[in-house]
Design a protein around this motif. Structure first.
Motif, PDB file in Angstrom:
ATOM      1  N   TYR A 115      -3.429  47.125 -22.681  1.00 17.43           N
ATOM      2  CA  TYR A 115      -3.995  45.823 -23.036  1.00 17.43           C
ATOM      3  C   TYR A 115      -4.935  45.945 -24.227  1.00 17.43           C
ATOM      4  CZ  TYR A 115      -6.899  41.652 -22.870  1.00 17.43           C
ATOM      5  OH  TYR A 115      -7.579  40.503 -23.214  1.00 17.43           O
ATOM      6  N   ALA A 116      -4.799  45.012 -25.162  1.00 18.05           N
ATOM      7  CA  ALA A 116      -5.672  44.982 -26.341  1.00 18.05           C
ATOM      8  C   ALA A 116      -6.073  43.548 -26.626  1.00 18.05           C
ATOM      9  CB  ALA A 116      -4.966  45.583 -27.557  1.00 18.05           C
ATOM     10  N   ALA A 141      -6.598  58.348 -18.099  1.00 22.48           N
ATOM     11  CA  ALA A 141      -7.353  58.492 -19.344  1.00 22.48           C
ATOM     12  C   ALA A 141      -7.015  57.370 -20.323  1.00 22.48           C
ATOM     13  CB  ALA A 141      -7.065  59.852 -19.975  1.00 22.48           C
ATOM     14  N   ARG A 142      -5.756  56.944 -20.353  1.00 15.73           N
ATOM     15  CA  ARG A 142      -5.360  55.847 -21.248  1.00 15.73           C
ATOM     16  C   ARG A 142      -6.087  54.557 -20.879  1.00 15.73           C
ATOM     17  NH1 ARG A 142       0.865  55.091 -21.009  1.00 15.73           N
ATOM     18  NH2 ARG A 142       0.460  53.528 -22.624  1.00 15.73           N
ATOM     19  N   ALA A 148     -12.784  51.495 -23.424  1.00 10.24           N
ATOM     20  CA  ALA A 148     -13.713  51.859 -24.487  1.00 10.24           C
ATOM     21  C   ALA A 148     -13.412  51.108 -25.775  1.00 10.24           C
ATOM     22  CB  ALA A 148     -13.659  53.371 -24.718  1.00 10.24           C
ATOM     23  N   GLU A 149     -12.123  50.947 -26.082  1.00 11.20           N
ATOM     24  CA  GLU A 149     -11.740  50.205 -27.284  1.00 11.20           C
ATOM     25  C   GLU A 149     -12.160  48.749 -27.217  1.00 11.20           C
ATOM     26  OE1 GLU A 149     -10.242  50.936 -30.209  1.00 11.20           O
ATOM     27  OE2 GLU A 149     -10.436  53.071 -29.741  1.00 11.20           O
ATOM     28  N   GLY A 233     -14.993  62.926 -17.633  1.00 12.92           N
ATOM     29  CA  GLY A 233     -14.260  63.550 -18.731  1.00 12.92           C
ATOM     30  C   GLY A 233     -13.422  62.550 -19.501  1.00 12.92           C
ATOM     31  N   TYR A 234     -12.744  61.644 -18.795  1.00 10.24           N
ATOM     32  CA  TYR A 234     -11.987  60.590 -19.474  1.00 10.24           C
ATOM     33  C   TYR A 234     -12.921  59.761 -20.355  1.00 10.24           C
ATOM     34  CZ  TYR A 234      -8.595  61.254 -15.592  1.00 10.24           C
ATOM     35  OH  TYR A 234      -7.717  61.752 -14.665  1.00 10.24           O
ATOM     36  N   ALA A 235     -14.073  59.411 -19.792  1.00  9.86           N
ATOM     37  CA  ALA A 235     -15.000  58.540 -20.513  1.00  9.86           C
ATOM     38  C   ALA A 235     -15.553  59.222 -21.764  1.00  9.86           C
ATOM     39  CB  ALA A 235     -16.134  58.125 -19.581  1.00  9.86           C
ATOM     40  N   ARG A 236     -15.946  60.471 -21.614  1.00 10.09           N
ATOM     41  CA  ARG A 236     -16.484  61.178 -22.781  1.00 10.09           C
ATOM     42  C   ARG A 236     -15.431  61.313 -23.875  1.00 10.09           C
ATOM     43  NH1 ARG A 236     -19.279  64.458 -18.677  1.00 10.09           N
ATOM     44  NH2 ARG A 236     -21.535  64.120 -18.884  1.00 10.09           N
TER      45      ARG A 236
END
Length: 273
Positions: A115-116, A141-142, A148-149, A233-236
């Motif tokens: 999603y964007a 992670a995606r 985050a995007e 870890g995903y977040a970083r």
């Protein structure tokens, strides 16, 4: 006024394929019996509202379901919430609830991994173990990277999901376990047959819901268990900074024995030139 739309009118491509795992078809009509719109939902919504850096900046929920959290959150914020879900059945139930509730929840059929939007927002949240329903580290992670995007600098991402150490401990070294949870309404409850598939960190649950009239419903779900460190870890990797972790929405300190964990992350503000 309630706002609703589908992926065809959202910022995501109308031609994009939305992969639906069939969760909504299995639990259609009784999901809200398992996860009622009760005090726990109000507590989660209140906490999310308190974490929001600014309601006018926008809010996105990954895995909105029937709106158990999004509806009270929209009321608390006094601003719309955009709810993303891959289940047409869940979104149909959300639209019905939103119309009756008159809350500003925008229902979008889309994949949380892809999603964007052309608008940045102040808060993205992914609760009730939605992240765990993505079955590989890469897909989890995606989804975190997409969150985050979407965030504006200074925005916050909130995750609530299964706590792997607690789930493993509940099995006491066995691959299979069964348990029954009585619900407050007399004659109702949930029986779960739980199986661990440790080679892939997968957790399969077959649920039987018992109604007070003697009827029952059956549904299954498959999750990928994660540790808090793995989600960190995903977040970083996505450029987010871990901020706080607790065991629940009341702010109880994190404990490995807690069935869930709630972690908040912040997207750093842009450095001034």
């Amino acid at each position: 006024m309630t706002a609703t739309r589908t992926a065809a009118s959202a910022s995501t491509s109308a031609s994009a394929v939305v992969e639906d795992i069939g969760y909504g078809r299995q639990f259609e009509g009784w999901y809200d019996r398992l996860f009622p719109r009760d005090e726990s939902a109000a507590t989660a919504a209140a906490r999310l509202a308190a974490l929001h850096p600014g309601p006018a900046s926008g809010t996105v929920e990954f895995g909105v379901g029937t709106g158990r959290i999004a509806l009270p959150l929209a009321r608390a914020l006094g601003a719309p919430v955009t709810g993303i879900d891959s289940s047409p059945e869940m979104l149909a139930a959300l639209r019905s609830a939103a119309e009756a509730d008159a809350a500003g929840v925008e229902a979008v059929l889309a994949d949380i991994r892809t999603y964007a939007s052309d608008r940045s927002v102040g808060l993205v949240y992914c609760v009730c173990a939605t992240l765990s329903m993505l079955l590989t580290p890469e897909d989890q992670a995606r989804a975190v990277a997409r969150a985050a995007e979407l965030l504006a600098p200074g925005g916050r991402f909130v995750v609530e999901t299964h706590n792997k150490p607690a789930v493993l401990a509940a099995h006491e070294g066995r691959s299979r376990a069964s348990y029954f949870i009585p619900y407050p309404e007399p004659g109702t409850g949930l029986q779960t047959h739980s199986t661990l598939l440790p080679e892939n960190d997968l957790w399969h649950c077959a649920h039987i819901w018992f109604e007070s009239d003697g009827t029952s419903r059956v549904g299954t779900e498959l999750s990928r268990l994660t540790t808090p460190d793995e989600v960190d870890g995903y977040a970083r990797a996505a450029g987010l900074v871990p901020e706080n972790r607790g065991a629940d929405w009341r702010g109880t300190p994190y404990d490995e024995e807690a069935p869930m964990f709630v972690t908040t992350y912040v997207k750093p503000a842009r450095a001034s030139s």
